[in-house]
Design an enzyme around this catalytic site. Sequence first.
Site, mmCIF file in Angstrom:
data_model
loop_
_atom_site.group_PDB
_atom_site.id
_atom_site.type_symbol
_atom_site.label_atom_id
_atom_site.label_comp_id
_atom_site.label_asym_id
_atom_site.label_seq_id
_atom_site.Cartn_x
_atom_site.Cartn_y
_atom_site.Cartn_z
ATOM 1 N N LEU A 127 0.877 -1.169 0.000
ATOM 2 C CA LEU A 127 0.000 0.000 0.000
ATOM 3 C C LEU A 127 0.912 1.216 0.000
ATOM 4 C CD1 LEU A 127 -2.661 -0.838 2.779
ATOM 5 C CD2 LEU A 127 -3.001 -0.920 0.305
ATOM 6 N N ASP A 128 0.482 2.293 -0.643
ATOM 7 C CA ASP A 128 1.255 3.537 -0.571
ATOM 8 C C ASP A 128 1.375 3.979 0.881
ATOM 9 O OD1 ASP A 128 1.409 3.574 -3.317
ATOM 10 O OD2 ASP A 128 -0.156 5.089 -3.584
ATOM 11 N N LYS A 129 2.441 4.678 1.170
ATOM 12 C CA LYS A 129 2.662 5.171 2.532
ATOM 13 C C LYS A 129 1.468 5.972 3.039
ATOM 14 C CE LYS A 129 5.845 8.123 5.183
ATOM 15 N NZ LYS A 129 7.056 8.973 5.119
ATOM 16 N N ARG A 237 -5.313 6.811 -7.492
ATOM 17 C CA ARG A 237 -4.985 8.236 -7.352
ATOM 18 C C ARG A 237 -4.946 8.936 -8.711
ATOM 19 N NH1 ARG A 237 0.268 7.850 -3.509
ATOM 20 N NH2 ARG A 237 0.159 10.134 -3.665
#
Length: 309
Positions: A127-129, A237
């Site tokens: 997962l993205d930060k 995103r």
Amino acid sequence: MIVDEGSAGQRLDNFLLRELKGVPKTHVYRVIRAGEVRVNKGRAQADTRLEIGDEVRVPPVRLPEKAAAPAVPPREFPIVFEDEHLIALNKPAGVAVHGGSGVSFGVIEQLRQARPTAKFLELVHRLDKETSGLLLIAKKRSALTALQDQFRERETGKTYAALVIGEWAANKKVIDVPLLKFIGSDGERWVRAVENSLDPQAEQAKRSISLVRVAQKLKGYSLLDVTIKTGRTHQIRVHLAHAGHPIVGDPKYGDFEANRAIARGPLKFDRMFLHAKRLQFTHPASGETIELQAELPPECAALVKAVQP
């Protein structure tokens, strides 16, 4: 360098960035592009997946003097599901899943410190930060392989909650726009939508599909459920921003003025509103269908409540 179990399945660029700590990211990509990095004596691309036992050769690079590595603080994370094969945890926003790229450590390193007797702990996916929510950790190599195969074959169900700016059209249910990864002049990894077949890089872009459902219409915002049918970097995103509705708080593809206003205003919301809320997969040992849910974090739930129509 010989690839061990801990690095198997990793991309070549990420492996080198981790192994060559301190070497500028731009230099690492430069030597890969120049064909100076060899995997098993053959040229390799940045996205080459490494396997156990692969031999990686790099040209001589000057490494800075190694400072003492910062100690990794042990940390447990909220557990949604756990058995002898895997852990599903609810990752907080702002925590990287692993160290590298300017981050000393992440979820996996902290979990290993918290569980020193665990023989095997590996990330199944990422997962993205800035993204919160469901993250799978394998406790056995057999589980890691089986689950990664499911992710690769798109046999998992992954749904995210995203709060976007503006009113999302209820009839816009599918985003089928190819995405292209590239390294910006800042050395950072970026992704852009490639909608036009006349784009000079159209052939390099990968088909990417997101399914969107309006969960709630709000005052100036829309709360969406986004299910991804492909797992591209930054897919949700970029798709939502490309559609004209960036995710609230997205520091990379978002509306920077709007982000600043909501962070400094009375709501004090200063994270990206993207949360992995649902994950469905086949258990690697029992074959049972597992469906997990992670409720919205308190700060996200509070924001939704604050912008009720």
